[in-house]
Design a protein around this motif. Structure first.
Motif, PDB file in Angstrom:
ATOM      1  N   GLU A  23      26.117  10.418  -2.652  1.00  0.00           N
ATOM      2  CA  GLU A  23      27.351   9.618  -2.728  1.00  0.00           C
ATOM      3  C   GLU A  23      28.161   9.951  -3.971  1.00  0.00           C
ATOM      4  O   GLU A  23      28.741   9.088  -4.605  1.00  0.00           O
ATOM      5  N   ARG A  24      28.167  11.214  -4.309  1.00  0.00           N
ATOM      6  CA  ARG A  24      28.963  11.680  -5.447  1.00  0.00           C
ATOM      7  C   ARG A  24      30.200  12.405  -4.934  1.00  0.00           C
ATOM      8  O   ARG A  24      30.138  13.120  -3.937  1.00  0.00           O
ATOM      9  N   THR A  25      31.295  12.222  -5.658  1.00  0.00           N
ATOM     10  CA  THR A  25      32.549  12.888  -5.308  1.00  0.00           C
ATOM     11  C   THR A  25      32.790  14.040  -6.271  1.00  0.00           C
ATOM     12  O   THR A  25      32.520  13.906  -7.466  1.00  0.00           O
ATOM     13  N   VAL A  26      33.300  15.150  -5.741  1.00  0.00           N
ATOM     14  CA  VAL A  26      33.621  16.285  -6.614  1.00  0.00           C
ATOM     15  C   VAL A  26      35.130  16.526  -6.624  1.00  0.00           C
ATOM     16  O   VAL A  26      35.856  16.080  -5.737  1.00  0.00           O
ATOM     17  N   VAL A  75      33.533  11.333 -11.258  1.00  0.00           N
ATOM     18  CA  VAL A  75      33.711  12.474 -10.336  1.00  0.00           C
ATOM     19  C   VAL A  75      33.212  13.733 -11.044  1.00  0.00           C
ATOM     20  O   VAL A  75      33.379  13.866 -12.259  1.00  0.00           O
ATOM     21  N   ILE A  76      32.594  14.636 -10.297  1.00  0.00           N
ATOM     22  CA  ILE A  76      32.074  15.864 -10.915  1.00  0.00           C
ATOM     23  C   ILE A  76      33.096  16.985 -10.778  1.00  0.00           C
ATOM     24  O   ILE A  76      33.402  17.424  -9.663  1.00  0.00           O
ATOM     25  N   PRO A  77      33.654  17.463 -11.900  1.00  0.00           N
ATOM     26  CA  PRO A  77      34.594  18.579 -11.815  1.00  0.00           C
ATOM     27  C   PRO A  77      33.851  19.884 -11.488  1.00  0.00           C
ATOM     28  O   PRO A  77      32.829  20.187 -12.097  1.00  0.00           O
ATOM     29  N   VAL A 128      29.666  18.735 -15.909  1.00  0.00           N
ATOM     30  CA  VAL A 128      30.815  19.508 -15.438  1.00  0.00           C
ATOM     31  C   VAL A 128      30.249  20.832 -14.934  1.00  0.00           C
ATOM     32  O   VAL A 128      29.492  21.497 -15.646  1.00  0.00           O
ATOM     33  N   VAL A 129      30.589  21.206 -13.700  1.00  0.00           N
ATOM     34  CA  VAL A 129      30.055  22.434 -13.115  1.00  0.00           C
ATOM     35  C   VAL A 129      31.104  23.538 -13.223  1.00  0.00           C
ATOM     36  O   VAL A 129      32.282  23.316 -12.930  1.00  0.00           O
TER      37      VAL A 129
END
Ligand code: GLU
Length: 388
Positions: free
Chosen positions: A119-122, A153-155, A70-71
């Motif tokens: 190919e990562r979604t945020v 998904v990366i928050p 989590v960013v």
């Protein structure tokens, strides 16, 4: 330091060794990584995409190794300066908020583009410390973040600068990152900024000593932590206080520079680690009540009640109360203040303020039967001193 060592005080528990704590952070499954404004933006304003790409590569490596990331990202104000052609950081609040609103769009879209390489979604989440202090809103935020993690998904979290200004005045999202780490039950918090870690004074002073670990407040005696840099609002004082907040909530913390992200996430020997209290992890409720909830009023108590409350395990009764303030209602969180004005703890009050006003100082046996419940039940009373 090696081996298990005793902390301060008589009944202080055993802390893990620094090496053990570092390896725990290196293996943390759920990890919150916070980036300061100066690490993400150029001094002239705008996102520093080269550096952001490097951070994302390190995060990607950590995710490939099985961690959920989590960013927490600052830098909205600094990013907004560029399109608004502001040469320096805005001074007045409304302009800072406007710059943040402009900058947040570009900041999030850069994170999105950078992660898309893998190919990562945020997802963008704007939160306030107040949101984490309201049980319903906190639960909603926690549910959303958990669901995003399940969806891979990366928050990307920032303070909602339009409505809240605490992190732009003191914190640069450090406190928010600590609250989020606790809220989602993170296994580690990594606070990244432009300093390698904690020194006992300005690192450029000759003789400045580096602290590789902090176990308790005792390790911080005599440490002079400054108040911020030209780009963000963090400063070492805000970082140390956020690190200790997370550690009190049971989350291990690593504090280092964003340039060290790769070794930091790989568990190498960089930065300063903050040990969580090893014995008594505060329950989610008690942490929330003490550090995140909004207190709606104040109860002042006498020395006898103060001793009982500080010891823990005892309910607060009307007889120990000497005064109240605020328009609170049954179920609200109130601050408990000792005879000399010292903050003792917080708890969930069992009566409305107008009812309690008539009960102050009276023996429970003399009260009508519907007023014989505790004012704050022991299970809903959390104190700063013993932290149990
Ligand atoms: N939330 C603010 C931002 O992202 C805090 C950082 C600051 O104070 O510059 O810009």
């Amino acid at each position: 330091m090696t081996g298990q060592e005793r902390g301060e005080g008589v009944d202080t528990p055993l802390y893990r060794s620094e090496a053990e704590l570092r390896s725990e952070i290196a293996g943390a499954k759920k990890i919150v990584v916070k980036f300061g404004s100066s690490s993400l933006t150029r001094s002239s304003g705008g996102v520093d995409r080269v550096r952001m790409d490097r951070y994302v590569e390190a995060l990607e490596a950590r995710m490939a190794a099985g961690s959920d990331v989590v960013v927490v990202s600052s830098g909205a104000i600094a990013t907004g300066r560029k399109p608004l052609k502001m040469v320096t950081r805005p001074k007045d609040l409304a302009t800072k908020q406007a710059a943040a609103a402009v900058g947040q769009v570009q900041l999030a879209s850069n994170w999105s583009d950078s992660f898309e390489r893998f190919e990562r979604t945020v997802a963008l989440i704007l939160l306030t410390a107040g949101d984490t202090g309201d049980r319903d809103r906190a639960r909603n935020a926690q549910r959303t973040i958990d669901r995003l993690r399940q969806l891979r998904v990366i928050p990307i979290i920032n303070e909602n600068d339009t409505v809240a200004t605490s992190e732009m005045r003191f914190g640069d999202n450090d406190r928010l990152a600590a609250l989020v780490a606790h809220l989602i039950g993170a296994d580690a918090l990594v606070l990244l900024s432009d300093v390698d870690g904690l020194f006992d004074r300005n690192p450029s002073d000759p003789g400045a000593r580096f602290l590789s670990e902090v176990r308790s407040g005792k390790d911080l005696e005599g440490v002079l932590a400054g108040d911020g840099g030209p780009l963000g609002t963090g400063g070492m004082a805000a970082k140390v206080s956020a690190a200790r907040l997370a550690a009190r909530g049971g989350v291990p913390v690593l504090l280092t520079s964003a340039d060290n992200i790769a070794p930091a996430l790989a568990g190498d020997d960089v930065g300063t680690v903050f040990h969580p209290r090893p014995d008594k992890r505060l329950s989610a409720w008690k942490f929330w009540a003490l550090y995140a909830a909004d207190a709606e009023g104040v109860l002042r108590i006498d020395p006898g009640a103060m001793r009982a409350v500080t010891r823990g395990g005892t309910s607060l009764l009307p007889v120990g109360i000497t005064g109240i303030d605020g328009e609170f209602h049954r179920g609200d969180i109130v601050e408990v203040i000792g005879p000399n004005g010292e903050a003792i703890g917080r708890g969930e009050v069992g009566y409305d303020a107008d009812v309690l006003a008539g009960m102050i100082g009276r023996n429970t046996a003399d009260l009508p039967v519907e007023q014989r419940r505790a004012v704050i039940h022991a299970d809903y009373l959390s104190n700063y001193a013993s932290r149990v």
